[in-house]
Scaffold this motif. Structure first.
Motif, PDB file in Angstrom:
ATOM      1  N   LEU A 249       6.239 -14.891  54.789  1.00 39.83           N
ATOM      2  CA  LEU A 249       6.539 -15.968  53.836  1.00 39.83           C
ATOM      3  C   LEU A 249       6.160 -15.548  52.411  1.00 39.83           C
ATOM      4  N   LYS A 250       5.122 -14.725  52.303  1.00 33.70           N
ATOM      5  CA  LYS A 250       4.715 -14.249  50.975  1.00 33.70           C
ATOM      6  C   LYS A 250       5.836 -13.477  50.291  1.00 33.70           C
ATOM      7  N   GLN A 251       6.662 -12.794  51.074  1.00 34.23           N
ATOM      8  CA  GLN A 251       7.766 -12.025  50.478  1.00 34.23           C
ATOM      9  C   GLN A 251       8.780 -12.955  49.817  1.00 34.23           C
ATOM     10  N   ILE A 252       9.040 -14.104  50.447  1.00 33.97           N
ATOM     11  CA  ILE A 252       9.948 -15.076  49.833  1.00 33.97           C
ATOM     12  C   ILE A 252       9.304 -15.650  48.575  1.00 33.97           C
ATOM     13  N   ARG A 255       9.551 -13.375  45.566  1.00 29.30           N
ATOM     14  CA  ARG A 255      10.866 -13.347  44.913  1.00 29.30           C
ATOM     15  C   ARG A 255      10.988 -14.436  43.851  1.00 29.30           C
ATOM     16  N   HIS A 256      10.271 -15.534  44.062  1.00 25.80           N
ATOM     17  CA  HIS A 256      10.301 -16.631  43.094  1.00 25.80           C
ATOM     18  C   HIS A 256       9.150 -16.537  42.088  1.00 25.80           C
ATOM     19  N   GLY A 257       8.330 -15.511  42.221  1.00 25.20           N
ATOM     20  CA  GLY A 257       7.172 -15.385  41.350  1.00 25.20           C
ATOM     21  C   GLY A 257       6.124 -16.443  41.627  1.00 25.20           C
ATOM     22  N   LEU A 261       1.198 -20.546  48.844  1.00 26.14           N
ATOM     23  CA  LEU A 261       0.747 -21.938  48.764  1.00 26.14           C
ATOM     24  C   LEU A 261       1.794 -22.788  48.047  1.00 26.14           C
ATOM     25  N   SER A 262       2.269 -22.314  46.887  1.00 29.79           N
ATOM     26  CA  SER A 262       3.293 -23.058  46.141  1.00 29.79           C
ATOM     27  C   SER A 262       4.589 -23.170  46.938  1.00 29.79           C
ATOM     28  N   LEU A 263       4.930 -22.101  47.646  1.00 27.56           N
ATOM     29  CA  LEU A 263       6.126 -22.115  48.494  1.00 27.56           C
ATOM     30  C   LEU A 263       6.002 -23.199  49.569  1.00 27.56           C
ATOM     31  N   ALA A 264       4.824 -23.303  50.198  1.00 27.34           N
ATOM     32  CA  ALA A 264       4.634 -24.276  51.270  1.00 27.34           C
ATOM     33  C   ALA A 264       4.756 -25.707  50.756  1.00 27.34           C
ATOM     34  N   TRP A 295      11.044 -26.399  40.494  1.00 26.29           N
ATOM     35  CA  TRP A 295      11.973 -25.425  41.070  1.00 26.29           C
ATOM     36  C   TRP A 295      12.277 -25.850  42.497  1.00 26.29           C
ATOM     37  N   SER A 296      13.225 -25.180  43.130  1.00 24.70           N
ATOM     38  CA  SER A 296      13.581 -25.519  44.508  1.00 24.70           C
ATOM     39  C   SER A 296      13.895 -24.248  45.293  1.00 24.70           C
ATOM     40  N   LEU A 297      13.761 -24.346  46.588  1.00 27.69           N
ATOM     41  CA  LEU A 297      14.169 -23.263  47.479  1.00 27.69           C
ATOM     42  C   LEU A 297      15.659 -23.346  47.735  1.00 27.69           C
ATOM     43  N   SER A 298      16.303 -22.204  47.851  1.00 30.46           N
ATOM     44  CA  SER A 298      17.729 -22.185  48.151  1.00 30.46           C
ATOM     45  C   SER A 298      17.952 -22.377  49.649  1.00 30.46           C
TER      46      SER A 298
END
Length: 328
Positions: A249-252, A255-257, A261-264, A295-298
């Motif tokens: 998940l860190k790799q995704i 990509r968004h910088g 934690l922010s991704l989750a 921002w949002s995930l694609s």
């Protein structure tokens, strides 16, 4: 933060889509309280634009509410406070479910006193009480609502069928289930139900008890009084599988910088009418809130996240171990 808000029926002001979760502030099952840091944490959250605070009497057996009451002195108008009821506890601090009418009224009065306020913005039934008719609980809450002591009502850990019964008696504004990248049972019925009935889902555990904060390693251990010591996700070999998923998940996130934690948190916010409960007990744990906003995930990101889960955690573990017992 101003654009990252959502409206809750019964509450006149929009709430921030990230709410401060305060279970750890109570100290119980989190290594004991630290009141000075807890008060600073509440203040930092308000300063960062988090105007929504979620607590419960059982969080430290009244202690979390008391600390929040102290922290909000002179700032009560800046915060929208959600608390809960329906869990009592024994003298040796073992919780059990109790949503009888008399208990409902007592808990509301106790919460008002601890929180040093004349109204509760959002009152939630913490767990369904299988020995008390839901109608009894809802009727007493509706009385308190009409008395002005409660502005909006919600439930936590309820099934669709239980919510239908509740809604026949009283308005339902929020639903609070466990929900994160790893724990997704909410998607089957609860999230569609919220969308159909104009309710907001307050997702608790969006970081899966710190697993999605991205800081744990295979050597991380937990003391016996830490909730995670009894969570099967944090026991080997399960722990290794979940940590492997976090690494991917860190790799995704990279990509968004962003951090994992922010991704989750962003993943939860992208699922619909949701608020993510951000648990913190130290002010520095508020850092990074704004990285989850704006921002949002694609769709391809979300597909990749699902593939990571299938690869590393094909049989995810639901948080059933957290359910308190019915009363004797």
């Amino acid at each position: 933060m101003s654009t990252d808000t959502i409206s809750i029926k019964g509450i006149s002001r929009p709430v921030s889509r990230i709410a401060l979760g305060t279970w750890a502030i109570g100290g119980w099952m989190w290594g004991g309280p630290d009141d000075d840091n807890a008060i600073k944490t509440v203040h930092r959250a308000l300063d960062e634009g988090i105007n929504f605070i979620d607590t419960a009497p059982v969080y430290g057996f009244g202690h979390s509410e008391e600390v929040i009451g102290r922290a909000l002195e002179g700032r009560r108008d800046k915060a929208i406070v959600a608390t809960k009821l329906g869990l009592a506890w024994t003298d040796d601090h073992k919780p059990y479910r109790d949503s009888r009418a008399a208990r409902v009224r007592k808990e509301v009065e106790d919460s008002l006193r601890r929180l040093k306020t004349d109204h509760i913005d959002l009152e939630q039934v913490h767990w369904p009480d299988g020995k008390t008719p839901i109608e009894e609980t809802a009727r007493e809450l509706e009385k308190l609502h009409k008395e002005g002591k409660i502005l909006a009502l919600g439930v936590s850990n309820f099934s669709v069928q239980e919510m239908d019964i509740f809604r026949e008696i009283a308005p339902l504004s929020t639903i609070q289930p466990p929900y994160n990248i790893f724990e997704r049972a909410t998607e089957r019925e609860i999230l569609p139900y919220a969308k159909a009935h104009d309710a907001v889902v307050m997702a608790y555990g969006p970081l899966c008890r710190g697993l999605l904060a991205g800081k744990m390693t295979r050597e991380t251990t937990f003391p016996s009084d830490d909730l995670r010591s009894s969570d099967p996700k944090f026991q080997k070999p399960n722990f290794d599988h979940y940590l492997a998923a976090v690494e991917d998940l860190k790799q995704i996130a990279d990509r968004h910088g962003k951090s994992v934690l922010s991704l989750a948190i962003r993943w939860v916010l992208d699922q619909g009418p949701t608020v993510a409960l951000w648990g913190a007990r130290k002010p520095e744990q508020i850092d990074g809130v704004n990285d989850a906003l704006g921002w949002s995930l694609s769709d391809s990101d979300k597909t990749e996240i699902d593939a990571i889960l299938k690869r590393h955690v094909p049989q995810p573990i639901d948080p059933d171990f957290m359910a308190p017992p019915q009363r004797d």
